[in-house]
Design a protein around this motif. Structure first.
Motif, PDB file in Angstrom:
ATOM      1  N   HIS A 187     -10.971  -1.548   3.084  1.00  0.00           N
ATOM      2  CA  HIS A 187     -10.702  -2.980   3.021  1.00  0.00           C
ATOM      3  C   HIS A 187      -9.954  -3.524   4.237  1.00  0.00           C
ATOM      4  O   HIS A 187     -10.015  -4.721   4.501  1.00  0.00           O
ATOM      5  N   ILE A 188      -9.242  -2.683   4.953  1.00  0.00           N
ATOM      6  CA  ILE A 188      -8.491  -3.166   6.108  1.00  0.00           C
ATOM      7  C   ILE A 188      -9.185  -2.761   7.406  1.00  0.00           C
ATOM      8  O   ILE A 188      -9.400  -3.581   8.285  1.00  0.00           O
ATOM      9  N   ASP A 189      -9.564  -1.484   7.513  1.00  0.00           N
ATOM     10  CA  ASP A 189     -10.200  -1.013   8.739  1.00  0.00           C
ATOM     11  C   ASP A 189     -11.695  -1.278   8.770  1.00  0.00           C
ATOM     12  O   ASP A 189     -12.338  -1.067   9.796  1.00  0.00           O
ATOM     13  N   GLY A 190     -12.267  -1.703   7.644  1.00  0.00           N
ATOM     14  CA  GLY A 190     -13.673  -2.084   7.609  1.00  0.00           C
ATOM     15  C   GLY A 190     -14.667  -0.943   7.578  1.00  0.00           C
ATOM     16  O   GLY A 190     -15.836  -1.138   7.885  1.00  0.00           O
ATOM     17  N   GLN A 191     -14.222   0.241   7.193  1.00  0.00           N
ATOM     18  CA  GLN A 191     -15.150   1.366   7.118  1.00  0.00           C
ATOM     19  C   GLN A 191     -16.007   1.257   5.859  1.00  0.00           C
ATOM     20  O   GLN A 191     -15.588   0.685   4.849  1.00  0.00           O
ATOM     21  N   SER A 192     -17.189   1.815   5.929  1.00  0.00           N
ATOM     22  CA  SER A 192     -18.030   1.896   4.744  1.00  0.00           C
ATOM     23  C   SER A 192     -17.456   2.974   3.819  1.00  0.00           C
ATOM     24  O   SER A 192     -16.613   3.779   4.232  1.00  0.00           O
ATOM     25  N   ILE A 193     -17.933   3.001   2.597  1.00  0.00           N
ATOM     26  CA  ILE A 193     -17.502   4.034   1.642  1.00  0.00           C
ATOM     27  C   ILE A 193     -17.825   5.415   2.214  1.00  0.00           C
ATOM     28  O   ILE A 193     -17.003   6.333   2.158  1.00  0.00           O
ATOM     29  N   ALA A 194     -19.005   5.551   2.803  1.00  0.00           N
ATOM     30  CA  ALA A 194     -19.416   6.840   3.369  1.00  0.00           C
ATOM     31  C   ALA A 194     -18.500   7.257   4.520  1.00  0.00           C
ATOM     32  O   ALA A 194     -18.095   8.421   4.619  1.00  0.00           O
ATOM     33  N   GLU A 195     -18.163   6.318   5.400  1.00  0.00           N
ATOM     34  CA  GLU A 195     -17.261   6.625   6.520  1.00  0.00           C
ATOM     35  C   GLU A 195     -15.879   7.034   6.017  1.00  0.00           C
ATOM     36  O   GLU A 195     -15.286   7.990   6.521  1.00  0.00           O
ATOM     37  N   ALA A 196     -15.373   6.302   5.040  1.00  0.00           N
ATOM     38  CA  ALA A 196     -14.049   6.614   4.490  1.00  0.00           C
ATOM     39  C   ALA A 196     -14.044   7.983   3.820  1.00  0.00           C
ATOM     40  O   ALA A 196     -13.084   8.746   3.947  1.00  0.00           O
TER      41      ALA A 196
ATOM     42  N   THR B  49     -16.023  10.570   4.514  1.00  0.00           N
ATOM     43  CA  THR B  49     -16.095  11.580   5.569  1.00  0.00           C
ATOM     44  C   THR B  49     -14.745  11.752   6.246  1.00  0.00           C
ATOM     45  O   THR B  49     -14.290  12.881   6.458  1.00  0.00           O
ATOM     46  N   ARG B  50     -14.096  10.649   6.554  1.00  0.00           N
ATOM     47  CA  ARG B  50     -12.786  10.700   7.223  1.00  0.00           C
ATOM     48  C   ARG B  50     -11.749  11.417   6.362  1.00  0.00           C
ATOM     49  O   ARG B  50     -10.933  12.174   6.878  1.00  0.00           O
ATOM     50  N   ALA B  51     -11.784  11.161   5.048  1.00  0.00           N
ATOM     51  CA  ALA B  51     -10.792  11.760   4.151  1.00  0.00           C
ATOM     52  C   ALA B  51     -11.205  13.150   3.652  1.00  0.00           C
ATOM     53  O   ALA B  51     -10.400  13.847   3.042  1.00  0.00           O
ATOM     54  N   GLY B  52     -12.458  13.516   3.890  1.00  0.00           N
ATOM     55  CA  GLY B  52     -12.937  14.816   3.424  1.00  0.00           C
ATOM     56  C   GLY B  52     -13.123  14.878   1.917  1.00  0.00           C
ATOM     57  O   GLY B  52     -12.932  15.924   1.302  1.00  0.00           O
ATOM     58  N   ILE B  53     -13.500  13.733   1.321  1.00  0.00           N
ATOM     59  CA  ILE B  53     -13.732  13.669  -0.119  1.00  0.00           C
ATOM     60  C   ILE B  53     -15.085  13.021  -0.377  1.00  0.00           C
ATOM     61  O   ILE B  53     -15.724  12.517   0.550  1.00  0.00           O
ATOM     62  N   GLY B  54     -15.506  12.994  -1.619  1.00  0.00           N
ATOM     63  CA  GLY B  54     -16.781  12.393  -1.974  1.00  0.00           C
ATOM     64  C   GLY B  54     -16.712  10.877  -2.020  1.00  0.00           C
ATOM     65  O   GLY B  54     -15.637  10.294  -2.179  1.00  0.00           O
ATOM     66  N   GLU B  55     -17.879  10.251  -1.896  1.00  0.00           N
ATOM     67  CA  GLU B  55     -17.944   8.793  -1.928  1.00  0.00           C
ATOM     68  C   GLU B  55     -17.457   8.234  -3.262  1.00  0.00           C
ATOM     69  O   GLU B  55     -16.761   7.225  -3.305  1.00  0.00           O
ATOM     70  N   SER B  56     -17.824   8.892  -4.362  1.00  0.00           N
ATOM     71  CA  SER B  56     -17.373   8.407  -5.668  1.00  0.00           C
ATOM     72  C   SER B  56     -15.857   8.494  -5.779  1.00  0.00           C
ATOM     73  O   SER B  56     -15.214   7.640  -6.402  1.00  0.00           O
ATOM     74  N   ASP B  57     -15.267   9.504  -5.165  1.00  0.00           N
ATOM     75  CA  ASP B  57     -13.807   9.643  -5.169  1.00  0.00           C
ATOM     76  C   ASP B  57     -13.157   8.481  -4.423  1.00  0.00           C
ATOM     77  O   ASP B  57     -12.115   7.958  -4.835  1.00  0.00           O
ATOM     78  N   VAL B  58     -13.766   8.056  -3.325  1.00  0.00           N
ATOM     79  CA  VAL B  58     -13.248   6.907  -2.578  1.00  0.00           C
ATOM     80  C   VAL B  58     -13.342   5.651  -3.444  1.00  0.00           C
ATOM     81  O   VAL B  58     -12.382   4.878  -3.548  1.00  0.00           O
TER      82      VAL B  58
ATOM     83  N   LEU C 258       0.821  -1.208   0.000  1.00  0.00           N
ATOM     84  CA  LEU C 258       0.000   0.000   0.000  1.00  0.00           C
ATOM     85  C   LEU C 258       0.857   1.261   0.000  1.00  0.00           C
ATOM     86  O   LEU C 258       0.467   2.285  -0.564  1.00  0.00           O
ATOM     87  N   ASP C 259       2.029   1.183   0.604  1.00  0.00           N
ATOM     88  CA  ASP C 259       2.925   2.344   0.627  1.00  0.00           C
ATOM     89  C   ASP C 259       3.479   2.683  -0.753  1.00  0.00           C
ATOM     90  O   ASP C 259       4.009   3.774  -0.947  1.00  0.00           O
ATOM     91  N   THR C 260       3.347   1.780  -1.720  1.00  0.00           N
ATOM     92  CA  THR C 260       3.809   2.063  -3.085  1.00  0.00           C
ATOM     93  C   THR C 260       2.780   2.850  -3.884  1.00  0.00           C
ATOM     94  O   THR C 260       3.092   3.318  -4.969  1.00  0.00           O
ATOM     95  N   LEU C 261       1.574   2.966  -3.355  1.00  0.00           N
ATOM     96  CA  LEU C 261       0.495   3.675  -4.042  1.00  0.00           C
ATOM     97  C   LEU C 261       0.499   5.156  -3.673  1.00  0.00           C
ATOM     98  O   LEU C 261       1.020   5.541  -2.633  1.00  0.00           O
ATOM     99  N   PRO C 262      -0.158   5.967  -4.517  1.00  0.00           N
ATOM    100  CA  PRO C 262      -0.376   7.359  -4.114  1.00  0.00           C
ATOM    101  C   PRO C 262      -1.159   7.379  -2.791  1.00  0.00           C
ATOM    102  O   PRO C 262      -1.988   6.497  -2.534  1.00  0.00           O
ATOM    103  N   PRO C 263      -0.898   8.365  -1.939  1.00  0.00           N
ATOM    104  CA  PRO C 263      -1.521   8.398  -0.605  1.00  0.00           C
ATOM    105  C   PRO C 263      -3.058   8.299  -0.619  1.00  0.00           C
ATOM    106  O   PRO C 263      -3.635   7.629   0.234  1.00  0.00           O
ATOM    107  N   LYS C 264      -3.703   8.948  -1.559  1.00  0.00           N
ATOM    108  CA  LYS C 264      -5.169   8.932  -1.599  1.00  0.00           C
ATOM    109  C   LYS C 264      -5.690   7.516  -1.865  1.00  0.00           C
ATOM    110  O   LYS C 264      -6.637   7.067  -1.220  1.00  0.00           O
TER     111      LYS C 264
END
Length: 175
Positions: free
Chosen positions: A138-147, A149-158, A123-129
């Motif tokens: 996939h690792i922490d088990g958050q939903s798309i919506a939670e991820a 919100t946490r990242a401050g981006i849209g769901e489609s972006d996630v 994962l460290d070889t990928l861009p940070p986003k």
């Protein structure tokens, strides 16, 4: 916001060194992680709270077995997987083999810790986003919506970040 691997490990080590406040903070921080872990695997189950409590008791009771040189979450999720399997056995539920394989990606703590380290390096070889989107969903088990919100981006972006990141990882692994 959830605690990072380093923060959880620091709390665990603090607890092992006799800091009762760190141990209590660790147990509190584990509740949402374990809830997501079990909800994701036992969708629609009303047994999640019981499993979280059983796992917290197991973490407390087995804390002396934690190897300070290994990732904390690999140790935690190994305990959680075995708690879930024990629980399902007590319920005498039929579990499709595919589900068991998903629950037991690795057999032991050593393999689990090594797999976690390998995944982290990949994962460290990928861009940070992209890396963060994959870690969150996939690792922490958050939903798309939670991820999102946490990242401050849209769901489609996630979703796009996860898709592109997984595609890039698959290409790297194919060589």
């Amino acid at each position: 916001m959830g605690q990072s691997e380093d923060q959880l490990k620091a709390l665990m080590i603090g607890g092992l060194d006799g800091d009762a406040a760190a141990h209590a903070a660790l147990l509190r921080a584990l509740v949402p992680l374990l809830e997501r872990f079990y909800r994701r695997r036992l969708a629609g189950s009303n047994e999640v709270d019981d499993l979280v409590q059983e796992t917290l008791i197991a973490v407390h009771g087995r804390r002396a077995t934690y190897d300070r040189g290994r990732p904390f979450t690999a140790w935690l999720y190994a305990i959680a997987r075995y708690r879930m399997i024990d629980h399902l056995r007590r319920q005498r539920r039929h579990i499709p083999i595919e589900d068991v394989e998903a629950m037991l990606v690795t057999e032991g703590f050593e393999a689990s810790a090594n797999a976690r380290i390998d995944v982290t390096r990949l994962l460290d070889t990928l861009p940070p986003k992209q890396s963060r989107a994959i870690r969150d969903t996939h690792i922490d088990g958050q939903s798309i919506a939670e991820a999102a919100t946490r990242a401050g981006i849209g769901e489609s972006d996630v979703k796009i970040s996860v898709h592109r990141g997984l595609r890039a990882l698959a290409a790297r692994l194919k060589g």
